[in-house]
Structures are given as structure tokens and as C-alpha cells.
Design an enzyme around this catalytic site. Sequence first.
Site, PDB file in Angstrom:
ATOM      1  N   ASN A   1      -2.018  -7.634   0.545  1.00 23.55           N
ATOM      2  CA  ASN A   1      -1.045  -7.622  -0.551  1.00 23.55           C
ATOM      3  C   ASN A   1      -1.154  -8.827  -1.479  1.00 23.55           C
ATOM      4  OD1 ASN A   1       1.667  -6.040   1.345  1.00 23.55           O
ATOM      5  ND2 ASN A   1       0.017  -5.146   0.120  1.00 23.55           N
TER       6      ASN A   1
ATOM      7  N   ASP B   1       6.959   1.567   2.608  1.00 19.62           N
ATOM      8  CA  ASP B   1       6.114   2.009   1.505  1.00 19.62           C
ATOM      9  C   ASP B   1       6.936   2.729   0.430  1.00 19.62           C
ATOM     10  OD1 ASP B   1       3.774   2.412   0.095  1.00 19.62           O
ATOM     11  OD2 ASP B   1       3.296   4.284   1.116  1.00 19.62           O
TER      12      ASP B   1
END
Length: 234
Positions: free
Chosen positions: A63, A15
Amino acid sequence: MTDTNIPCHIAIILDGNGRWAKKRGLPRTAGHARGAETFRKIATYCKNIGVEYLTVYAFSSENWKRPPEEVKTIMKLLDNYLHEAIDTMERDHIKMKVLGDVEGLSPELQALVAKTDEISTRYDGFQANICLNYGGRAEIVNAAKRYAEDLASGKVTELDEKIFGNYMYSAEIPDPDLLIRPGGEQRISNFLLWQCAYSEFYFTDILWPDFTPDELDKAIAEFNRRDRRFGGAK
């Protein structure tokens, strides 16, 4: 890392790539490229210090909602990495497994995944697991459907946690001992929901592209300070 208990299995949520790029006035794609370099470095370090399994959350099923150009860049980076990984696997005799809905990937990526699966059957030792088009809830639903099919056909007649675990993408892979999330967020974002029931969590504000072996050492040191009781009394 002398006299340190090295986790058998470390999982990492990659991340902070986009925010890393934004802080530097760069396109988000530059952050993903830098993040890919960091993954190579950390994977090598894990192998060298004795970690047996490394699982990373590279691309979730959610995503796909990102801007098309960003998704295209990520897929290109994955293509490049899998080509490199095939050479590395052959040279260093390591294993790699892709966890997720592989059928949702391009035919080219599916072919590369199949090649890494074939190579992995030849070797034992360090294994890198790459979660692509992956979602923890979807994995559990998929496992339940597969179990139900086998139950209906008579292939299985019983059900317990061990049996059900064999229907997960991660079948035969031990559960993570340590889950690391860089980037400052403190949630697991639909990652390894079944497998992380008793994992130790470590959160850091360091963005993934800036994550170093020293940062991994800090996470492992914190892991060593934890008292893991797996639901038992102290």
C-alpha cells in the site's frame, strides 16, 4: 445469534474504501475515514457476540505505492485509532496486537504499538489484531530467517509446523476460522497465507464502509453451513 456457532477467530480484509468514496464523488481519504468507523463498530460487535480474535488487514506492505496524500491520511487515521484504542483497552480490559513490519512505521506509530503491547500483557479476553505494513509472503520469509538464526546458534534443532508457526507474527494466536472479504474481489491478496490454510472464505460485494453487524451475521450463518473437515474424509 442464538444457537449459532461463533467462530473463535475472524479475519477481515478491509476492502472497498476508495470505491465507496468514488461512488459518492468524495476523495478516497473520505472512504478510509468511513472505513475506520466501520472497523470500530464491527470490532465492538465481535467482542459482544463472543468472537475471541478479530484480525483485520488495515495496511499492506504494497500500500506504500498509493498516492502520498492517501498514505498520509491512512497513517493519520491509524495514529488516531491507536490513541483511542489505548484508552479503550484500559477501560474495557481488551488486548490488541499489531502484526507486520513495525520497524517500517513512523517512530510515533512504533511508540503507540509498543504501548498497546504493554497494555495487552495485563489482560485476557477479546483480542483485536491489526495488520500494518504486512505481507503474507514477507511474514513467512521473516519467520524462516529467524528460525535459521536460532538453528545456527543451537537454540532449536527440530522443525515442524507448530515450531515454525511460533516464528510468525501471529505466534500463539489460533488460525482464523473464517476469512471475510468485502468489496467484491475474490482473492486473499497476500493476507495470512500460512494461517488461512483451512479457513472458510466468505466473499461479498458490500464495500467495507457499508459493512454492518447484519452482514457479519450473514457471514457467520454461512460459516455454520460449511462442513469443515480439515483434509479428512466426510
